[in-house]
Design an enzyme around this catalytic site. Sequence first.
Site, PDB file in Angstrom:
ATOM      1  N   HIS A 378       0.797  -1.237   0.000  1.00 45.70           N
ATOM      2  CA  HIS A 378       0.000   0.000   0.000  1.00 45.70           C
ATOM      3  C   HIS A 378       0.821   1.274   0.000  1.00 45.70           C
ATOM      4  O   HIS A 378       0.246   2.355  -0.052  1.00 45.70           O
ATOM      5  CB  HIS A 378      -0.935   0.030   1.207  1.00 45.70           C
ATOM      6  CG  HIS A 378      -2.145  -0.832   1.057  1.00 45.70           C
ATOM      7  ND1 HIS A 378      -3.317  -0.368   0.489  1.00 45.70           N
ATOM      8  CD2 HIS A 378      -2.368  -2.125   1.379  1.00 45.70           C
ATOM      9  CE1 HIS A 378      -4.206  -1.347   0.487  1.00 45.70           C
ATOM     10  NE2 HIS A 378      -3.655  -2.428   1.019  1.00 45.70           N
ATOM     11  N   LYS A 569      -8.826  14.163   3.426  1.00 46.54           N
ATOM     12  CA  LYS A 569      -7.990  12.966   3.532  1.00 46.54           C
ATOM     13  C   LYS A 569      -7.149  13.148   4.793  1.00 46.54           C
ATOM     14  O   LYS A 569      -7.142  14.234   5.379  1.00 46.54           O
ATOM     15  CB  LYS A 569      -7.084  12.811   2.303  1.00 46.54           C
ATOM     16  CG  LYS A 569      -6.275  14.058   1.949  1.00 46.54           C
ATOM     17  CD  LYS A 569      -5.530  13.936   0.626  1.00 46.54           C
ATOM     18  CE  LYS A 569      -6.404  14.075  -0.584  1.00 46.54           C
ATOM     19  NZ  LYS A 569      -6.565  12.812  -1.316  1.00 46.54           N
ATOM     20  N   ARG A 570      -6.417  12.099   5.215  1.00 42.38           N
ATOM     21  CA  ARG A 570      -5.539  12.262   6.362  1.00 42.38           C
ATOM     22  C   ARG A 570      -4.543  13.394   6.113  1.00 42.38           C
ATOM     23  O   ARG A 570      -4.125  13.627   4.975  1.00 42.38           O
ATOM     24  CB  ARG A 570      -4.799  10.948   6.657  1.00 42.38           C
ATOM     25  CG  ARG A 570      -5.688   9.889   7.299  1.00 42.38           C
ATOM     26  CD  ARG A 570      -6.165  10.302   8.694  1.00 42.38           C
ATOM     27  NE  ARG A 570      -5.097  10.308   9.661  1.00 42.38           N
ATOM     28  CZ  ARG A 570      -4.895   9.344  10.555  1.00 42.38           C
ATOM     29  NH1 ARG A 570      -5.695   8.308  10.639  1.00 42.38           N
ATOM     30  NH2 ARG A 570      -3.887   9.426  11.409  1.00 42.38           N
ATOM     31  N   LYS A 575       0.678  14.524   1.182  1.00 42.62           N
ATOM     32  CA  LYS A 575      -0.609  14.843   0.553  1.00 42.62           C
ATOM     33  C   LYS A 575      -0.735  16.350   0.254  1.00 42.62           C
ATOM     34  O   LYS A 575      -1.664  16.780  -0.417  1.00 42.62           O
ATOM     35  CB  LYS A 575      -1.764  14.357   1.430  1.00 42.62           C
ATOM     36  CG  LYS A 575      -1.832  12.824   1.516  1.00 42.62           C
ATOM     37  CD  LYS A 575      -2.916  12.365   2.492  1.00 42.62           C
ATOM     38  CE  LYS A 575      -2.912  10.863   2.723  1.00 42.62           C
ATOM     39  NZ  LYS A 575      -3.514  10.105   1.614  1.00 42.62           N
ATOM     40  N   THR A 677      -8.456   6.672  -3.060  1.00 43.49           N
ATOM     41  CA  THR A 677      -9.795   6.188  -3.409  1.00 43.49           C
ATOM     42  C   THR A 677     -10.820   7.312  -3.274  1.00 43.49           C
ATOM     43  O   THR A 677     -11.860   7.286  -3.905  1.00 43.49           O
ATOM     44  CB  THR A 677     -10.203   5.000  -2.521  1.00 43.49           C
ATOM     45  OG1 THR A 677      -9.839   5.275  -1.174  1.00 43.49           O
ATOM     46  CG2 THR A 677      -9.521   3.719  -2.982  1.00 43.49           C
ATOM     47  N   LYS A 681     -14.310   8.538  -5.562  1.00 44.19           N
ATOM     48  CA  LYS A 681     -15.624   8.887  -5.012  1.00 44.19           C
ATOM     49  C   LYS A 681     -16.087  10.238  -5.550  1.00 44.19           C
ATOM     50  O   LYS A 681     -17.249  10.410  -5.927  1.00 44.19           O
ATOM     51  CB  LYS A 681     -15.564   8.896  -3.478  1.00 44.19           C
ATOM     52  CG  LYS A 681     -15.347   7.507  -2.894  1.00 44.19           C
ATOM     53  CD  LYS A 681     -14.864   7.533  -1.443  1.00 44.19           C
ATOM     54  CE  LYS A 681     -14.355   6.147  -1.058  1.00 44.19           C
ATOM     55  NZ  LYS A 681     -13.687   6.120   0.258  1.00 44.19           N
TER      56      LYS A 681
END
Length: 843
Positions: A378, A569-570, A575, A677, A681
Amino acid sequence: MSKPLTDHEKRKQISVRGIAGLGDVVEIKKSFNRHLHFTLVKDRNVATPRDYYFALAHTVRDHLVGRWIRTQQYYYEKDPKRIHYLSLEFYMGRTLQNTMINLGLQNTCDEAIYQLGLDLEELEEIEEDAGLGNGGLGRLAACFLDSLASLGLAAYGYGIRYEFGIFNQKITNGWQVEEADDWLRYGNPWEKARPEYMLPVHFYGRVEHTHEGSKWVGTQVVLAMPYDTPVPGYKNNTVNTMRLWSAKAPNDFNLQEFNVGDYIQAVLDRNLAENISRVLYPNDNFFEGKELRLKQEYFVVAATLQDIIRRFKSSKFGCRDPVRTSFETFHEKVAIQLNDTHPALAIPELMRILVDIEHLDWEKAWEITTKTCAYTNHTVLPEALERWPIYMFEKLLPRHLQIIYEINQRHLDRIAALYPGDVDRLRRMSLIEEGDPKRINMAHLCVVGSHAINGVARIHSDIVKSTVFKDFCDIEPEKFQNKTNGITPRRWLLLCNPGLADIIAEKIGEDFLTDLFELRKLLDFINDEMFIRDVAKVKQENKLKFAVYLENEYKVKINPESIFDVHVKRIHEYKRQLLNCLHVITLYNRIKREPNKKFVPRTVMIGGKAAPGYHMAKMIIKLITSVGEVVNNDPVVGDRLRVIFLENYRVSLAEKVIPAADLSEQISTAGTEASGTGNMKFMLNGALTIGTMDGANVEMAEEAGEENLFIFGMRVEDVEAMDKKGYNAREYYERLPELKQAMDQISGGFFSPKEPELFKDVVDMLMKHDRFKVFADYESYISSQEKVNNLYMNPKEWTKVVIKNIAASGKFSSDRTIAEYAREIWGVEPSDVKIPPPNEPRE
């Protein structure tokens, strides 16, 4: 602001009745009242909304049970190969609405509850999220369980029943504060304890070598109590099982001969054993080598493998004995999928059972183990890779350490034969890393002990093969695969966005819910004025509804005409929430510079949790909230720019915000986000994506056409080139005046006037040691955001691009992902056989 229709009023108007199906309202009402009276022991006069939720949950659960029992009976008779998905995280969210949808009961329940003078949506809001995950990895497991059941596969999710899931996030004075998530406080109507299947798990002790082989003796025992949750497939009467283990001390715990006298203390010490399933570790993409975490990892693996072997041995078919004794066919009946390296101990544990307990010879045991296990990687971030110190294994799992040494010895012998004299290769490929302390590389253990290794998006799988596991791929390239992630369209379209699901079904029918590629047919309506208008109208209604929610929950008023720019998101440096932050500051400065110019209004919503020990992530949250304080209270700005930090982002909040989003932020440095992911969405729910060529964004751009996403920034090749030449943040700071202004404001205390030095750590990181090269993509990002504004000013063209994106999102169903795992890794075929429902006699 006109009050939006309630979901009940909307569902009344929905033209495509079939999606939810109208059944026996009278029966549901009877069952509801019966549960209120007999299960909850409440009279209607004293019942609270929570009582009503539980009464409805039990009513819906009744409809699951017959199908659940029948599915398990069906598996026992047919004896298919069974899939076991092992994960330390299952981020399930709420269960009630998803269960009603998959059973085709939603309209019936809606009408029944309405006739009882209650509001279904209000009851749904009472349910606690099952937050047994951190982010993508845990939510992926949940989507996979939905798809496994919907594809009629005999599958089991195995994990830990954490008493406390991911913490609840409160924002206090702009800082994240954590609160324990006591999600079981009022009980969980969806789980069934199974004490009859309780199993022992051993820790510590020592290894004795006898003439019958090795024995692990003198261990401490903890009991694993299974709790089963039904997992219904979509309208196919299949109900699979998620089995979560809870730790329980045996009744003689600490009451052995050497502890005579302190009975009270011994009973109090039971907590030590039971702490194993107390709390989810709240780290996303970060390895924290704590002993309790290693105990959790072994606990789930040891209990699960005993369970799998018990089921294999007692299964009806496959041999003439009343009970299976031979393990020859084990891998033909059992598949084990390892969700990241967290359950990697399944490999040495299966070897221990086969060799020490079942007395197979090593070669046979190893063949069975590798044919049974498969591993999903992952992440490629080095700080996320699990590397356990050997001293922990010596103490906690001494027999497993010996087995790992033996696996490693045979593995290295093989490499040495293939590459004589190449000691550096042996060092690189060893399961044991030299150093102080010596460590076990769990990813190497997984690669060596599995017959298939996969990444989770094409670009990630390529990176895995060319970098992290290059040496392994050189030798056995056939082991390496790609399985691009997906999401379940039941929860992430039908459940969270019924308005959109309905107008789609009007145009192309309902088959898209089980075959998302059907959405391609929407391209026929790309110029259909009515459809364009309907898509825009659904989005506007969703935005209005979310605006009302924000006003009620957080007392913030937002402009529903503005671009809803969403980044959820986290919180993590890779990110790049900071890049978004710099864009916000730049927009603010532009408005201040030319206050009379016309600007496209925006509401920037950023949400996500920071790991409690991740200082930089917590500072990023504080910076976002501080920028919000300034921007949102500047009268010159008005409602042209708003910055909202979405508190306590979780599955149930995602279900509200995603359908309302116009713009989806997927802006990680190329090569760092394995898949993502959330990106899928948003695409499915009619938001456009601004993103880098990273993770599944690459494949989204390929499906929809790159011109229908706002792609910006460096590609993986550019990042690699920059790593070679060296990244110099100051160069960008000096060259780009708007970037310099924003950075000077952060470092000069413009956003923290009471504490000018507050963001020193953030500034130092960005200027001196930013691994993720925020400044390098700043210019490209800002100009891409200008393209967003330009398209948004032309609503019809914007909506056409939205339709193109929805039509291209078919690939990103977890049904497609799971069908690929089934055929290419597990060797089973998905089935559209509908098990007969409980009310029909069996043949």
